[in-house]
Scaffold this active site. Structure first.
Site, PDB file in Angstrom:
ATOM      1  CB  VAL A  63      -0.914   0.009   1.255  1.00  0.00           C
ATOM      2  CG1 VAL A  63      -1.740   1.282   1.300  1.00  0.00           C
ATOM      3  CG2 VAL A  63      -1.839  -1.200   1.249  1.00  0.00           C
ATOM      4  CE  LYS A  64       2.111   6.690  -4.790  1.00  0.00           C
ATOM      5  NZ  LYS A  64       3.104   5.950  -5.558  1.00  0.00           N
ATOM      6  CB  SER A  66       4.662   7.455  -1.594  1.00  0.00           C
ATOM      7  OG  SER A  66       5.067   7.262  -2.873  1.00  0.00           O
ATOM      8  CG  ASP A 117       0.074   4.933  -7.778  1.00  0.00           C
ATOM      9  OD1 ASP A 117      -0.674   5.746  -7.199  1.00  0.00           O
ATOM     10  OD2 ASP A 117       1.274   5.172  -7.992  1.00  0.00           O
ATOM     11  CD  GLU A 159       0.767   1.083 -10.922  1.00  0.00           C
ATOM     12  OE1 GLU A 159       0.679   2.104 -11.612  1.00  0.00           O
ATOM     13  OE2 GLU A 159       1.709   0.855 -10.147  1.00  0.00           O
TER      14      GLU A 159
HETATM   15  P1  0O2 Z   1       6.224   3.324  -6.239  1.00  0.00           P
HETATM   16  O1  0O2 Z   1       7.234   3.360  -5.145  1.00  0.00           O
HETATM   17  O2  0O2 Z   1       6.363   2.089  -7.110  1.00  0.00           O
HETATM   18  O3  0O2 Z   1       4.839   3.568  -5.795  1.00  0.00           O
HETATM   19  P2  0O2 Z   1      -0.003   8.073 -13.904  1.00  0.00           P
HETATM   20  O4  0O2 Z   1      -0.431   7.432 -12.595  1.00  0.00           O
HETATM   21  O5  0O2 Z   1      -0.379   7.265 -15.107  1.00  0.00           O
HETATM   22  O6  0O2 Z   1      -0.379   9.494 -14.004  1.00  0.00           O
HETATM   23  P3  0O2 Z   1       2.589   7.337 -13.110  1.00  0.00           P
HETATM   24  O7  0O2 Z   1       2.254   7.299 -11.651  1.00  0.00           O
HETATM   25  O8  0O2 Z   1       3.985   7.825 -13.445  1.00  0.00           O
HETATM   26  O9  0O2 Z   1       1.560   8.177 -13.899  1.00  0.00           O
HETATM   27  O10 0O2 Z   1       2.331   5.896 -13.677  1.00  0.00           O
HETATM   28  P4  0O2 Z   1       3.233   4.858 -14.411  1.00  0.00           P
HETATM   29  O11 0O2 Z   1       4.030   5.440 -15.509  1.00  0.00           O
HETATM   30  O12 0O2 Z   1       2.300   3.748 -14.769  1.00  0.00           O
HETATM   31  O13 0O2 Z   1       4.279   4.399 -13.283  1.00  0.00           O
HETATM   32  C1  0O2 Z   1       3.874   4.009 -12.026  1.00  0.00           C
HETATM   33  C2  0O2 Z   1       4.865   3.055 -11.382  1.00  0.00           C
HETATM   34  O14 0O2 Z   1       5.579   2.288 -12.354  1.00  0.00           O
HETATM   35  C3  0O2 Z   1       5.945   3.735 -10.545  1.00  0.00           C
HETATM   36  O15 0O2 Z   1       5.447   3.974  -9.265  1.00  0.00           O
HETATM   37  C4  0O2 Z   1       7.042   2.671 -10.548  1.00  0.00           C
HETATM   38  O16 0O2 Z   1       6.733   1.614  -9.652  1.00  0.00           O
HETATM   39  C5  0O2 Z   1       6.940   2.128 -11.942  1.00  0.00           C
HETATM   40  N1  0O2 Z   1       7.780   2.895 -12.886  1.00  0.00           N
HETATM   41  C6  0O2 Z   1       7.346   3.705 -13.879  1.00  0.00           C
HETATM   42  N2  0O2 Z   1       8.370   4.213 -14.549  1.00  0.00           N
HETATM   43  C7  0O2 Z   1       9.499   3.731 -13.976  1.00  0.00           C
HETATM   44  C8  0O2 Z   1      10.902   3.912 -14.254  1.00  0.00           C
HETATM   45  O17 0O2 Z   1      11.312   4.636 -15.158  1.00  0.00           O
HETATM   46  N3  0O2 Z   1      11.771   3.236 -13.447  1.00  0.00           N
HETATM   47  C9  0O2 Z   1      11.362   2.418 -12.435  1.00  0.00           C
HETATM   48  N4  0O2 Z   1      12.286   1.802 -11.704  1.00  0.00           N
HETATM   49  N5  0O2 Z   1      10.045   2.257 -12.148  1.00  0.00           N
HETATM   50  C10 0O2 Z   1       9.131   2.904 -12.903  1.00  0.00           C
HETATM   51  P5  0O2 Z   1       5.983   5.186  -8.382  1.00  0.00           P
HETATM   52  O18 0O2 Z   1       4.807   5.982  -7.997  1.00  0.00           O
HETATM   53  O19 0O2 Z   1       7.100   5.897  -9.067  1.00  0.00           O
HETATM   54  O20 0O2 Z   1       6.633   4.555  -7.132  1.00  0.00           O
END
Ligand code: 0O2
Length: 242
Positions: A88-89, A93, A115, A182
């Protein structure tokens, strides 16, 4: 302040791990009047309940994947899923994302985030990712809200994964709640790359030329890792077709 303002509960949430609710209330009473404190307590309870619903939604989705894994291993004598990770976020965050999106710090704004509940399914082969996604989306209690295929369309930095935002019902004592989750599906190689890239992203304050060099290296590593996935998939297909 709006009664649903959650800036204060978010602060409370970080304290929660260390202190009981009554201790927090005692501490807060030094700062807030009775009415604000009652509102804060109510918002805190609502937030706790919402987070519990997200946790339940995660459990529902995780179970669905575990069932699919079990059935697949029965019929094909191998497991398509290596690992399932859930989270859970964190409040920090969530707050950061609300700020980034310019959304007010209210409970209602949380609906805009898709997410808060996250399930990551790490698969052996690329084909397993699409097979599992299809099986999940075929289930009649799952509604697909959004799909992002970062495998067919990798991000500029090389990031690959299949992302699904789905809605799943959670049956509570007296009601049914539809919760968004997500789901990230990726191979072991994609997970390896994403974990290392995530760690390196926080190494800040590097000179521009080093940052560019690292970005190019990471992108090259992502290509090599995708090639490895493709080769392993081909080896598997060859064995199965023999
Ligand atoms: P955490 O810690 O995983 O929660 P959107 O919601 O569509 O407006 P968002 O949130 O950028 O935009 O969505 P997207 O692109 O689907 O990416 C969401 C999650 O995918 C990220 O969560 C990461 O877990 C993963 N992710 C996306 N791009 C990358 C990247 O370039 N590198 C890595 N390592 N992971 C990525 P969070 O919120 O960043 O973090």
């Amino acid at each position: 302040m709006d009664s649903k303002d959650m800036a204060t509960p978010m602060v409370v949430n970080t304290l929660q791990a260390k202190h009981s609710t009554s201790h927090i209330a005692k501490t807060l009473s030094d700062y807030f009047d009775e009415e604000s404190l009652t509102k804060t307590r109510r918002t805190f309870e609502e937030l706790k309940s919402l987070m519990s619903c997200y946790q339940c939604a995660i459990m529902e989705i995780e179970t669905k994947f575990r069932v699919l894994n079990e059935r697949f291993s029965l019929n094909h004598e191998r497991n398509p899923i290596e690992t399932i990770k859930t989270r859970v976020k964190s409040p920090e965050s969530i707050l950061e994302k609300l700020r980034r999106r310019g959304l007010p710090l209210t409970l209602d704004s949380l609906d805009e985030l898709t997410d808060i509940a996250g399930v990551r399914v790490i698969c052996s082969f690329v084909d397993d990712i699409y097979m599992l996604a299809e099986c999940l989306l075929r289930q009649d209690d799952i509604r697909l809200i959004k799909q992002k295929d970062y495998i067919k369309n990798p991000k500029g930095n090389g990031y690959r994964s299949l992302h699904l935002i789905v809605e799943v019902p959670v049956f509570l004592e007296n009601e049914k709640r539809l919760m968004k989750v997500e789901v990230q599906l990726r191979t072991i190689a994609m997970e390896f790359w994403a974990n290392l890239e995530h760690k390196l992203r926080y190494k800040k304050n590097l000179p521009d030329h080093i940052t560019d060099l690292i970005a190019a290296e990471l992108s090259a590593c992502a290509e090599m890792s995708a090639e490895l996935d493709m080769k392993m998939q081909n080896v598997k297909n060859t064995i199965e077709n023999e």
